[in-house]
Design an enzyme around this catalytic site. Structure first.
Site, PDB file in Angstrom:
ATOM      1  N   ASP A   1       2.963  -4.489   7.792  1.00 40.07           N
ATOM      2  CA  ASP A   1       1.654  -3.844   7.670  1.00 40.07           C
ATOM      3  C   ASP A   1       0.590  -4.936   7.761  1.00 40.07           C
ATOM      4  O   ASP A   1       0.427  -5.735   6.838  1.00 40.07           O
ATOM      5  CB  ASP A   1       1.579  -3.103   6.334  1.00 40.07           C
ATOM      6  CG  ASP A   1       0.202  -2.511   6.053  1.00 40.07           C
ATOM      7  OD1 ASP A   1      -0.716  -2.676   6.883  1.00 40.07           O
ATOM      8  OD2 ASP A   1       0.048  -1.885   4.989  1.00 40.07           O
TER       9      ASP A   1
ATOM     10  N   LYS B   1     -10.738  -1.519   9.835  1.00 42.99           N
ATOM     11  CA  LYS B   1     -10.778  -2.722   9.008  1.00 42.99           C
ATOM     12  C   LYS B   1     -11.003  -3.974   9.835  1.00 42.99           C
ATOM     13  O   LYS B   1     -11.030  -5.086   9.301  1.00 42.99           O
ATOM     14  CB  LYS B   1      -9.485  -2.831   8.196  1.00 42.99           C
ATOM     15  CG  LYS B   1      -9.321  -1.637   7.253  1.00 42.99           C
ATOM     16  CD  LYS B   1      -8.248  -1.809   6.219  1.00 42.99           C
ATOM     17  CE  LYS B   1      -8.159  -0.566   5.347  1.00 42.99           C
ATOM     18  NZ  LYS B   1      -7.290  -0.728   4.184  1.00 42.99           N
TER      19      LYS B   1
ATOM     20  N   CYS C   1      -4.609   2.212  -3.935  1.00 42.02           N
ATOM     21  CA  CYS C   1      -3.423   2.769  -3.258  1.00 42.02           C
ATOM     22  C   CYS C   1      -2.239   1.827  -3.399  1.00 42.02           C
ATOM     23  O   CYS C   1      -1.468   1.619  -2.457  1.00 42.02           O
ATOM     24  CB  CYS C   1      -3.714   3.061  -1.787  1.00 42.02           C
ATOM     25  SG  CYS C   1      -4.913   4.364  -1.525  1.00 42.02           S
TER      26      CYS C   1
ATOM     27  N   GLN D   1      -4.666  -5.544   6.517  1.00 44.15           N
ATOM     28  CA  GLN D   1      -5.583  -6.447   5.848  1.00 44.15           C
ATOM     29  C   GLN D   1      -5.638  -7.821   6.502  1.00 44.15           C
ATOM     30  O   GLN D   1      -6.491  -8.637   6.152  1.00 44.15           O
ATOM     31  CB  GLN D   1      -5.193  -6.596   4.373  1.00 44.15           C
ATOM     32  CG  GLN D   1      -5.364  -5.334   3.559  1.00 44.15           C
ATOM     33  CD  GLN D   1      -6.793  -4.847   3.495  1.00 44.15           C
ATOM     34  OE1 GLN D   1      -7.732  -5.628   3.543  1.00 44.15           O
ATOM     35  NE2 GLN D   1      -6.960  -3.543   3.412  1.00 44.15           N
TER      36      GLN D   1
ATOM     37  N   HIS E   1       0.856  -1.181   0.000  1.00 35.02           N
ATOM     38  CA  HIS E   1       0.000   0.000   0.000  1.00 35.02           C
ATOM     39  C   HIS E   1       0.896   1.236   0.000  1.00 35.02           C
ATOM     40  O   HIS E   1       2.003   1.225   0.514  1.00 35.02           O
ATOM     41  CB  HIS E   1      -0.868  -0.040   1.269  1.00 35.02           C
ATOM     42  CG  HIS E   1      -1.957   0.972   1.318  1.00 35.02           C
ATOM     43  ND1 HIS E   1      -1.735   2.308   1.622  1.00 35.02           N
ATOM     44  CD2 HIS E   1      -3.307   0.851   1.156  1.00 35.02           C
ATOM     45  CE1 HIS E   1      -2.888   2.956   1.635  1.00 35.02           C
ATOM     46  NE2 HIS E   1      -3.853   2.106   1.340  1.00 35.02           N
TER      47      HIS E   1
END
Length: 403
Positions: free
Chosen positions: A197, A223, A361, A200, A120
């Site tokens: 990261d 999220k 993104c 997700q 991202h």
């Protein structure tokens, strides 16, 4: 928690769009919120609205107690070794910026930063800015033809002794699951600081930061069925304590004079100003919601739905899937022949289907794929087979209209 009643806990999903029942397949962008999260935030504003840490009155004491209790929940939720390793931010983006900014004094000219090619933008641009400030060099970790990180290429890059390795746990654009535990171990052997990261991943799988063994792990509340405006930065205590603060003032101060300022200890040192108190409390309610779910059953259901979604899209014909794997997490990226993704998305919306269209993104990834953008369908705990069937039927009608 009974799965058959799970969907009813999300009030947004009860509505219709233009006479069609809402089919929400954009959870990777932001999840819907259960009533318990909405109620927790409303309760704070109605009964306990006060600033935290700073007052002697009962409202502040109650707000502080609720706020700090969420830090303890998060420590247990991701298996951090101590509560001081949990820093509240306003989202994944701020979390990564906090780390990238904080490492400025530790990096020098020519030092190498490796970045996941499918990352991202929030896990690319902060490192680019760090490189500008320090003279460091950025190199992307290449992808294989099926859009997985190329392990052989990664190992070759590690021989250059990178200082920082920034990875995605799960690709936000494609849903591709990376073997982060293996990748982090290899990066550590090369002496690199590692950041993962997890935006997700956090809502779809159990995350154990001590097992992954990364230096930093970041994610957002919105999220994982929590509110917007709240994120989490996990870091090993020693690594966090070495970061220069991104912002200064307010709660992060221990003492101030016009001659000098002394910063507070962790976690306060990296939490300047009035925090997003209601959002933290909402995040705590989201953690309670997730932990009440039958984890194994939910994971099985989501994987079955994702496989069904991939298979049904392929059966339509003229649909191109990108990086589609049976171990994908949460999302499937696709295009309809050579039709523009935005046209497909608009026509789906007219039938009550909400999907994401664009570059997600992840422009460097789109460039690698030779695309200007694509459509992405993503699922959550509330998604059911009827949603997938409605989506597939809508896709068939879009195909008939456009091709």
């Amino acid at each position: 928690m009974v799965l058959s009643t799970l969907r009813s806990q999300f009030p947004t999903l009860e509505q219709s769009n233009d006479g069609y029942p809402l089919c929400y397949l954009d959870t990777a962008a932001t999840s819907q919120k259960p009533q318990s999260v909405i109620d927790a935030m409303a309760h704070y504003y109605r009964f306990d609205n006060a600033n935290v840490h700073r007052a002697a009155h009962q409202l502040s004491a109650r707000a502080t107690s609720q706020y700090e209790a969420v830090r303890d929940k998060l420590r247990q939720f991701i298996n951090a070794s101590q509560r001081e390793e949990i820093i509240f931010t306003h989202g994944t983006t701020e979390s990564i910026n906090t780390v990238a900014n904080g490492l400025t004094e530790q990096l020098g000219k020519g030092q190498l930063i490796l970045i996941d090619s499918a990352a991202h933008h929030a896990n690319i641009v902060p490192w680019q800015e760090l490189a500008k400030r320090t003279g460091a060099v950025i190199k992307p970790i290449p992808l294989t033809k099926d859009c997985r990180l190329d392990i052989n290429a990664f190992e070759a890059l590690l021989t250059e002794k990178p200082s920082i390795v920034a990875l995605s746990h799960v690709s936000n654009a494609l849903g591709t699951l990376n073997p982060v535990k293996e990748l982090v171990a290899k990066a550590k052997q090369a002496g690199a600081i590692t950041l993962v990261d997890g935006a997700q991943a956090i809502a779809h799988m159990i995350v154990d930061v001590q097992s992954i063994d990364c230096d930093f792990y970041v994610f957002s509340g919105h999220k994982m069925y929590g509110p917007t405006g709240i994120g989490v930065l996990y870091g090993r205590f020693k690594q966090l304590d070495s970061l220069s603060p991104l912002m200064t003032g307010g709660e992060m101060i221990k003492s101030v004079s016009f001659e000098a300022t002394e910063f507070n200890q962790l976690p306060n040192r990296l939490e300047a100003g009035t925090p997003p108190i209601a959002e933290v409390i909402g995040l705590g309610a989201a953690i309670d919601f997730i932990q009440a779910l039958p984890t194994a059953e939910i994971h099985t259901k989501e994987q079955e739905l994702l496989t069904y979604l991939q298979d049904e899209l392929e059966n339509i014909g003229d649909v191109v899937l990108y990086g589609a794997h049976k171990d994908n997490i949460g999302a499937v990226a696709f295009n309809l022949a050579d039709e523009h993704h935005q046209d497909v998305g608009i026509l789906l919306d007219q039938q009550g289907i909400a999907v994401r269209c664009g570059h997600h993104c992840a422009m460097p990834l789109m460039q690698t794929l030779g695309l200007k953008g694509c459509c992405r369908a993503s699922i959550g705990v509330y998604t059911n087979k009827a949603d997938i069937d409605n989506f597939i039927n809508a896709m068939k009608s879009v195909k008939e209209l456009l091709l």
